[in-house]
Design a protein around this motif. Structure first.
Motif, PDB file in Angstrom:
ATOM      1  N   TYR A  25      -0.053 -11.013  -1.849  1.00 43.26           N
ATOM      2  CA  TYR A  25      -0.305  -9.798  -0.601  1.00 43.26           C
ATOM      3  C   TYR A  25      -0.490 -10.521   0.649  1.00 43.26           C
ATOM      4  O   TYR A  25      -0.748 -10.033   1.608  1.00 43.26           O
ATOM      5  N   LEU A  79       0.699  -4.998   3.650  1.00 46.06           N
ATOM      6  CA  LEU A  79      -0.759  -4.844   3.967  1.00 46.06           C
ATOM      7  C   LEU A  79      -0.903  -5.817   5.291  1.00 46.06           C
ATOM      8  O   LEU A  79      -0.215  -6.793   5.648  1.00 46.06           O
ATOM      9  N   ASP A  80      -1.699  -5.397   6.138  1.00 47.41           N
ATOM     10  CA  ASP A  80      -1.858  -5.873   7.643  1.00 47.41           C
ATOM     11  C   ASP A  80      -3.171  -6.864   7.338  1.00 47.41           C
ATOM     12  O   ASP A  80      -3.515  -6.928   6.211  1.00 47.41           O
ATOM     13  N   VAL A 120       0.963  -1.210  -0.016  1.00 48.98           N
ATOM     14  CA  VAL A 120       0.195   0.099  -0.003  1.00 48.98           C
ATOM     15  C   VAL A 120       1.051   1.279  -0.038  1.00 48.98           C
ATOM     16  O   VAL A 120       1.940   1.328   0.940  1.00 48.98           O
ATOM     17  N   GLY A 137      -2.768   5.127  -0.240  1.00 41.57           N
ATOM     18  CA  GLY A 137      -3.897   4.136   0.134  1.00 41.57           C
ATOM     19  C   GLY A 137      -3.983   3.190  -0.961  1.00 41.57           C
ATOM     20  O   GLY A 137      -5.098   2.401  -0.858  1.00 41.57           O
ATOM     21  N   GLU A 138      -3.319   3.242  -2.128  1.00 40.31           N
ATOM     22  CA  GLU A 138      -3.831   2.589  -3.385  1.00 40.31           C
ATOM     23  C   GLU A 138      -2.788   1.333  -3.102  1.00 40.31           C
ATOM     24  O   GLU A 138      -1.734   1.287  -2.346  1.00 40.31           O
ATOM     25  N   PHE A 139      -3.433   0.255  -3.681  1.00 44.38           N
ATOM     26  CA  PHE A 139      -2.521  -1.015  -3.978  1.00 44.38           C
ATOM     27  C   PHE A 139      -1.499  -0.798  -5.153  1.00 44.38           C
ATOM     28  O   PHE A 139      -1.799  -0.318  -6.191  1.00 44.38           O
ATOM     29  N   GLU A 188      -6.352  -5.589   5.873  1.00 40.65           N
ATOM     30  CA  GLU A 188      -6.151  -4.944   4.749  1.00 40.65           C
ATOM     31  C   GLU A 188      -6.273  -6.268   3.629  1.00 40.65           C
ATOM     32  O   GLU A 188      -7.000  -6.621   2.694  1.00 40.65           O
ATOM     33  N   ARG A 189      -5.555  -7.287   4.452  1.00 41.17           N
ATOM     34  CA  ARG A 189      -5.664  -8.858   3.437  1.00 41.17           C
ATOM     35  C   ARG A 189      -6.988  -9.237   3.408  1.00 41.17           C
ATOM     36  O   ARG A 189      -7.206  -9.750   2.392  1.00 41.17           O
ATOM     37  N   SER A 243      -9.897  -7.738   3.681  1.00 47.80           N
ATOM     38  CA  SER A 243     -10.697  -6.813   2.668  1.00 47.80           C
ATOM     39  C   SER A 243     -10.131  -7.146   1.265  1.00 47.80           C
ATOM     40  O   SER A 243     -11.250  -7.194   0.270  1.00 47.80           O
ATOM     41  N   LEU A 244      -8.821  -7.061   0.802  1.00 48.77           N
ATOM     42  CA  LEU A 244      -8.511  -7.509  -0.575  1.00 48.77           C
ATOM     43  C   LEU A 244      -9.156  -8.769  -0.935  1.00 48.77           C
ATOM     44  O   LEU A 244      -9.613  -8.918  -1.966  1.00 48.77           O
TER      45      LEU A 244
END
Length: 257
Positions: A104, A43-44, A21, A25-27, A47-48, A50-51
């Protein structure tokens, strides 16, 4: 910096990049093991997850932000004001279906397949009156269920489309085109919304058979599922679908010109 220079290969000779990130805040893609720029982070856990929830199984679009910054759009379209198409060399790296993946997380399934936004790719506005969308069903979600204004959907897709629109923040009340293909994929696009080339499942598909037999309670039921799948493949070929590359690791990318 080029996309090719960021690639690494694992023990199976699978080429990959890391997904991190950036400060906005973009991948973004980076070379595995490289020190991250200030403000970027791995990524925490949240975030993982969410992805993983955002990922549809279709290839994620890669665009360029700042020069040499490769942004991955998992659930969105390019911003013409802040994103540019990839150059020819970078696009070729991702154009091969056997190309690199973005990792990720630590699990084998924590990966994204990637596709480029190239110079020749254009965003198209969905206008149901445009003749290029004559074959697209037009639907809306109401309290009593999914209303189909134009076209038809396979019975199995009706409930899936209804659930998809119900889960969208803007899903109720608006009109959507439902792009579909013979492989059971669909994409819902609001009237006036934009469609990226890789989202048009009428022309490009992702083919997997991994879960085809899941839930079968007898060998005859499993056999019936296989026969139905084979019939679907034969029908697709008769309608102009072809495999540009051989299926690899149960993953194929049929196209229809």
């Amino acid at each position: 910096m080029s996309l090719k220079s960021l690639l690494r290969a694992d023990e199976r000779d699978q080429r990959y990049l890391d997904l991190v990130v950036n400060g906005g805040g973009e991948f973004v893609l980076t070379a595995p093991g490289d020190e991250l720029p200030a403000g970027w982070h791995e990524l925490d856990g949240v975030e993982r997850m969410s992805l993983a929830a955002l990922s549809t199984g279709r290839p994620s679009l890669v665009v360029e932000g700042e020069p040499g910054e490769y942004i991955v759009l998992v659930d969105g379209l390019p911003d013409p004001g802040g994103h540019t198409p990839l150059g020819l060399d970078d696009a070729e790296v991702l154009a091969d279906p056997n190309g690199p993946v973005a990792r990720y997380g630590r699990r084998d399934e924590d990966i994204l397949t990637l596709t480029p936004w190239g110079d020749e790719d254009r965003l198209v506005t969905f206008d149901p009156d445009d003749e290029q969308f004559d074959d697209v069903a037009l639907v809306t979600l109401k309290d009593e269920g999914l209303e189909i204004e134009r076209g038809t959907l396979e019975p199995a897709l009706v409930s899936l489309v209804r659930e998809h629109l119900a889960a969208r923040e803007d899903g109720a009340g608006g009109w959507y085109g439902v792009l579909t293909n013979l492989f059971g994929e669909f994409v819902c696009v609001p009237v006036g919304g934009l469609i990226a080339p890789h989202e048009d499942v009428r022309r490009q598909a992702v083919l997997r058979a991994t879960t085809l037999l899941d839930g079968s309670r007898s060998l005859s039921e499993a056999a019936e599922r296989l026969r139905a799948f084979a019939e679907r493949l034969n029908r697709a070929e008769q309608e102009g679908w072809t495999l540009t590359y051989p299926v690899t690791d149960d993953l194929g990318f049929p196209e229809r010109r």
